[in-house]
Design an enzyme around this catalytic site. Structure first.
Site, PDB file in Angstrom:
ATOM      1  N   GLY A  12       5.631  -6.597  -5.582  1.00 28.69           N
ATOM      2  CA  GLY A  12       6.000  -5.403  -4.816  1.00 28.69           C
ATOM      3  C   GLY A  12       6.706  -5.810  -3.535  1.00 28.69           C
ATOM      4  O   GLY A  12       6.311  -6.774  -2.893  1.00 28.69           O
ATOM      5  N   ILE A 128       1.417  -6.137   1.408  1.00 25.98           N
ATOM      6  CA  ILE A 128       0.823  -5.135   2.293  1.00 25.98           C
ATOM      7  C   ILE A 128      -0.687  -5.097   2.102  1.00 25.98           C
ATOM      8  O   ILE A 128      -1.411  -4.619   2.956  1.00 25.98           O
ATOM      9  CB  ILE A 128       1.420  -3.727   2.080  1.00 25.98           C
ATOM     10  CG1 ILE A 128       1.122  -3.199   0.670  1.00 25.98           C
ATOM     11  CG2 ILE A 128       2.901  -3.691   2.389  1.00 25.98           C
ATOM     12  CD1 ILE A 128       1.345  -1.693   0.511  1.00 25.98           C
ATOM     13  N   ASP A 129      -1.188  -5.605   0.955  1.00 23.38           N
ATOM     14  CA  ASP A 129      -2.617  -5.496   0.632  1.00 23.38           C
ATOM     15  C   ASP A 129      -3.497  -6.469   1.426  1.00 23.38           C
ATOM     16  O   ASP A 129      -4.710  -6.291   1.493  1.00 23.38           O
ATOM     17  CB  ASP A 129      -2.847  -5.752  -0.868  1.00 23.38           C
ATOM     18  CG  ASP A 129      -2.045  -4.809  -1.756  1.00 23.38           C
ATOM     19  OD1 ASP A 129      -1.708  -3.710  -1.286  1.00 23.38           O
ATOM     20  OD2 ASP A 129      -1.771  -5.176  -2.914  1.00 23.38           O
ATOM     21  N   GLU A 224      -6.882   3.282  -2.854  1.00 27.27           N
ATOM     22  CA  GLU A 224      -6.538   3.640  -4.240  1.00 27.27           C
ATOM     23  C   GLU A 224      -7.427   2.952  -5.279  1.00 27.27           C
ATOM     24  O   GLU A 224      -7.618   3.458  -6.378  1.00 27.27           O
ATOM     25  CB  GLU A 224      -5.076   3.289  -4.531  1.00 27.27           C
ATOM     26  CG  GLU A 224      -4.782   1.787  -4.402  1.00 27.27           C
ATOM     27  CD  GLU A 224      -3.346   1.422  -4.735  1.00 27.27           C
ATOM     28  OE1 GLU A 224      -2.546   2.306  -5.085  1.00 27.27           O
ATOM     29  OE2 GLU A 224      -3.014   0.221  -4.624  1.00 27.27           O
TER      30      GLU A 224
HETATM   31  O1  F6P Z   1       0.581  -4.926  -4.126  1.00 25.53           O
HETATM   32  C1  F6P Z   1       1.275  -4.003  -3.374  1.00 25.53           C
HETATM   33  C2  F6P Z   1       1.141  -2.624  -3.942  1.00 25.53           C
HETATM   34  O2  F6P Z   1       1.851  -1.738  -3.108  1.00 25.53           O
HETATM   35  C3  F6P Z   1      -0.292  -2.141  -4.165  1.00 25.53           C
HETATM   36  O3  F6P Z   1      -0.917  -1.730  -2.996  1.00 25.53           O
HETATM   37  C4  F6P Z   1      -0.069  -1.055  -5.180  1.00 25.53           C
HETATM   38  O4  F6P Z   1      -1.208  -0.829  -5.981  1.00 25.53           O
HETATM   39  C5  F6P Z   1       1.058  -1.592  -6.014  1.00 25.53           C
HETATM   40  O5  F6P Z   1       1.735  -2.551  -5.226  1.00 25.53           O
HETATM   41  C6  F6P Z   1       2.050  -0.547  -6.458  1.00 25.53           C
HETATM   42  O6  F6P Z   1       2.963  -1.144  -7.298  1.00 25.53           O
HETATM   43  P1  F6P Z   1       4.331  -0.502  -7.793  1.00 25.53           P
HETATM   44  O7  F6P Z   1       5.339  -0.697  -6.697  1.00 25.53           O
HETATM   45  O8  F6P Z   1       4.672  -1.272  -9.003  1.00 25.53           O
HETATM   46  O9  F6P Z   1       4.092   0.955  -8.022  1.00 25.53           O
END
Ligand code: F6P
Length: 349
Positions: A12, A128-129, A224
């Site tokens: 991501g 970001i996590d 989430e």
């Molecule tokens: O790992 C970063 C993140 O933004 C998570 O917080 C989230 O669950 C995931 O990526 C979302 O992924 P995507 O951009 O594939 O929807």
């Protein structure tokens, strides 16, 4: 002949990626190394897609969000001959070193390729996590927390005007760092995270307690990845059901806020609204702190590559940027420890 570093960004996107790219390119140029962009993460190495990346290309990108070289969630280990293609393209393009900028998945691949095939790679911890062990903080996290905190501040004023409960769903995948930090910073009344699953009943009790002492509105921050947890032992991970996994086996999360909001309204009778922040948390310009951290990580990664110190990741320890083993840094997730959740809990209800 000048030696060459490939740079890739995987997983991501996150604010600060371009600041890392700029730092690697600028310091490499000073040291007489060339840089090459590997387009769209590991996919670029599987397909052999490269672009020139010099001081001109990185000019002006420090404050820019996203990544100018693209990203993907490609896992070469899941593709037919994926690893062989990576090794072949590294060799054919004449890359003497590779800087992989990514989270647990991207860097997990880097660690494995280094371990199994000795590829000359160094890592930079992005997400970001903030769930990568081996570093106190990843870049991108501070920006996400700032965005979530601003949202919580804004939701406060409308919650107060309407006597409502506002549920704010934030990202974070299987860890609650964004929820805990933005919740503390924004003065949330309940914070629900995967690592310390408070029951729905207990969360509603906190809201009733708060309203009993005269407050007419509340802010609930939910991560989430929080599994709805009930006193009878039932649990439910919203978003995990019936959704495809990516090449790293992750399901797309999201949606717990809606279910929780309905539960709160039904159980307490307090009018409730839900806001899902989603990808807003990942977009836009990095905070000054993330720009500085990303820049320091980039300089460290470049130095490791220039000196041939491969299999390492740039990491923040206290106020110092140091090198740690890629393998150790990707071995397990960094979860929110009880002490941090206790800080949040001190303000519940
Ligand atoms: O790992 C970063 C993140 O933004 C998570 O917080 C989230 O669950 C995931 O990526 C979302 O992924 P995507 O951009 O594939 O929807």
């Amino acid at each position: 002949m000048a030696r060459t570093i490939g740079i890739l960004t995987g997983g991501g996107d996150c604010p600060g990626l371009n600041a890392v790219i700029r730092a690697v390119v600028r310091s490499s140029d000073t040291q007489g190394w060339d840089c090459v962009a590997v387009l769209e993460g590991w996919r670029g190495l599987v397909d052999g897609r490269f672009e020139e990346l010099g001081p001109k290309e990185v000019s002006g990108i420090l404050p820019r969000g996203g990544t100018i070289i693209g990203t993907s969630r490609t896992n070469p280990y899941k593709l037919d001959s994926g690893v062989e293609k990576v090794l072949g393209n590294l060799h054919d393009r004449g890359l003497d070193a590779l800087v992989a900028i990514g989270g647990e998945d991207t860097l997990g691949v880097a660690a494995r390729l280094h371990h199994e095939h000795q590829i000359p790679v160094v890592g930079v911890p992005k997400t970001i996590d903030n769930d990568l062990s081996g570093t106190d903080y990843t870049f991108g996290f501070d920006t996400a927390v700032a965005i979530a905190t601003e949202a919580i501040d804004r939701l406060h004023t409308t919650a107060e005007s309407h006597n409502r409960v506002m549920v704010v769903e934030v990202m974070g995948r299987h860890v609650g760092w964004i929820a805990v930090m933005s919740g503390i910073a924004g003065g949330a009344d309940v914070i629900l995270i995967p690592e310390h699953p408070m029951t729905v009943e207990a969360a509603c009790d906190e809201l009733r307690r708060r309203h009993a002492r005269g407050k007419s509105f509340s802010i609930v921050v939910v991560s989430e990845g929080y599994e709805l947890t009930y006193e009878d032992g039932e649990t439910r991970l919203v978003g995990g059901e019936a959704r495809a996994t990516d090449q790293f086996g992750h399901v797309a999360l999201g949606g717990v806020g809606d279910v929780l909001g309905r539960e709160i309204e039904q159980r307490t009778g307090f009018e409730t609204r839900v806001t899902v922040l989603g990808h807003v948390q990942r977009g836009g310009s990095p905070t000054p702190r993330d720009r500085v951290l990303a820049t320091r990580f980039g300089l460290k990664a470049a130095a490791l590559a220039h000196t041939g110190d491969f299999g390492k990741m740039a990491a923040l320890r206290g106020d110092d940027v140091v090198a740690v083993s890629l393998q150790e840094a990707t071995a397990q997730l960094k979860t929110v420890p009880p002490g941090w959740y206790a800080v949040a809990r001190a303000f519940f209800g």
